[in-house]
Design an enzyme around this catalytic site. Structure first.
Site: not given
Length: 313
Positions: A122, A124
């Site tokens: 991911t 963040s």
């Protein structure tokens, strides 16, 4: 828009909590957390961490998750209004790096929540990136003062971004220490972004090349494949290290790559799916071998990150 953002935020990684724990020492060798829970001090620490997930969420926490914007400027301004961005320099750097160049879906680029970027990783939430930059900024200011006050010992600031993923934070650090003109009072420097997953190395490079390619051309930013557990010792020591994934235990190899004169690292530590904290690690003195007393460690806040992946042989 907000309903979508809240649903994604609830599933995301990097929960920003307002509960701050006091400074304390930990056994920072590569020992799994389960093995150091027996002492009274660490039993108290575990109890504190449990409180992070049982205490009613504070107003500050919810403000962090509501800093969404329609543009990059609006997102950054909202982070500043919420008190997450505190310095003019961090704000300026984030204004210079458009998050839409680093998001897989431009429609969600300015939502204050993490997003998938591929390979199970991911980018963040923006508030976590801003928080990490603010935690490391004082160390960069101190190192810059030393550099600027000692012309005979001129050198570059050095920053290591472990798990650079999308390349966003690597570029933001690059704007802080841009060799074509760093943001004052910082000295010029170099940012090394390392990523264990080859596809994400390529992604970082492609994203940075969209509108921040001058950082490559000036030599301010370098992106390469590397193991986050071992770092990049050949280019250290580093004045600041950011780790963008959770280590199960404190990586002593990374800690030893900090500048002995106050180098700082921000790192999430804790098991995947278990209790994790974001820590600031400061190196206090030089030493040829690792000693925990040479470091000061402070737990900052409870978080949830993807695990720090080791490079496969």
């Amino acid at each position: 828009m907000l309903n979508v953002a809240w649903k994604r935020a609830a599933k995301g990684f990097g929960f920003l909590l307002s509960f701050l724990t006091p400074t304390f020492s930990l056994n920072t060798s590569s020992i799994p957390p389960a093995t150091y829970r027996t002492t009274a001090h660490n039993r108290q620490h575990i109890h504190q961490q449990q409180r992070l997930f049982t205490t009613t969420p504070s107003y500050a926490m919810f403000r962090a998750w509501t800093c969404h914007g329609k543009t990059n400027r609006e997102l950054v301004e909202n982070l500043a209004t919420a008190g997450i961005i505190q310095s003019a320099q961090v704000k300026e750097a984030l204004l210079k790096v458009d998050r839409s160049n680093y998001s897989n879906d431009e429609r969600d680029a300015y939502i204050d929540a993490p997003q998938l970027i591929g390979s199970g990783q991911t980018i963040s939430a923006p508030h976590m990136h801003a928080h990490a930059m603010e935690e490391l900024f004082p160390a960069l200011v101190r190192a810059s003062k030393t550099i600027n006050d000692s012309p005979q010992h001129k050198r570059d600031l050095k920053i290591l971004d472990v798990g650079c993923g999308s390349g966003y934070l690597t570029a933001a650090f690059g704007r802080l220490v841009d060799r074509n003109g760093p943001i004052q009072p910082l000295a010029k420097g170099k940012v090394y972004g390392i990523e264990v997953i080859p596809e994400l190395v390529d992604l970082s490079r492609r994203n940075i090349m969209k509108e921040d390619n001058d950082l490559f051309e000036s030599g301010t930013v370098i992106v390469a494949q590397g193991d986050g557990w071992t770092g990049r010792p050949e280019d250290g020591p580093y004045d600041a290290i950011h780790v963008g994934a959770a280590a199960e235990s404190f990586p002593s190899s990374l800690m030893m790559q900090l500048n002995p004169q106050g180098g700082c690292m921000v790192i999430p530590v804790g098991p995947d799916g278990g209790i994790q904290n974001l820590y600031r690690v400061e190196r206090l003195r030089d030493g040829a071998v690792f000693k925990q007393e040479d470091f000061k460690i402070k737990a900052l806040l409870g978080v949830r990150y993807v695990p720090l992946v080791r490079l496969k042989p």
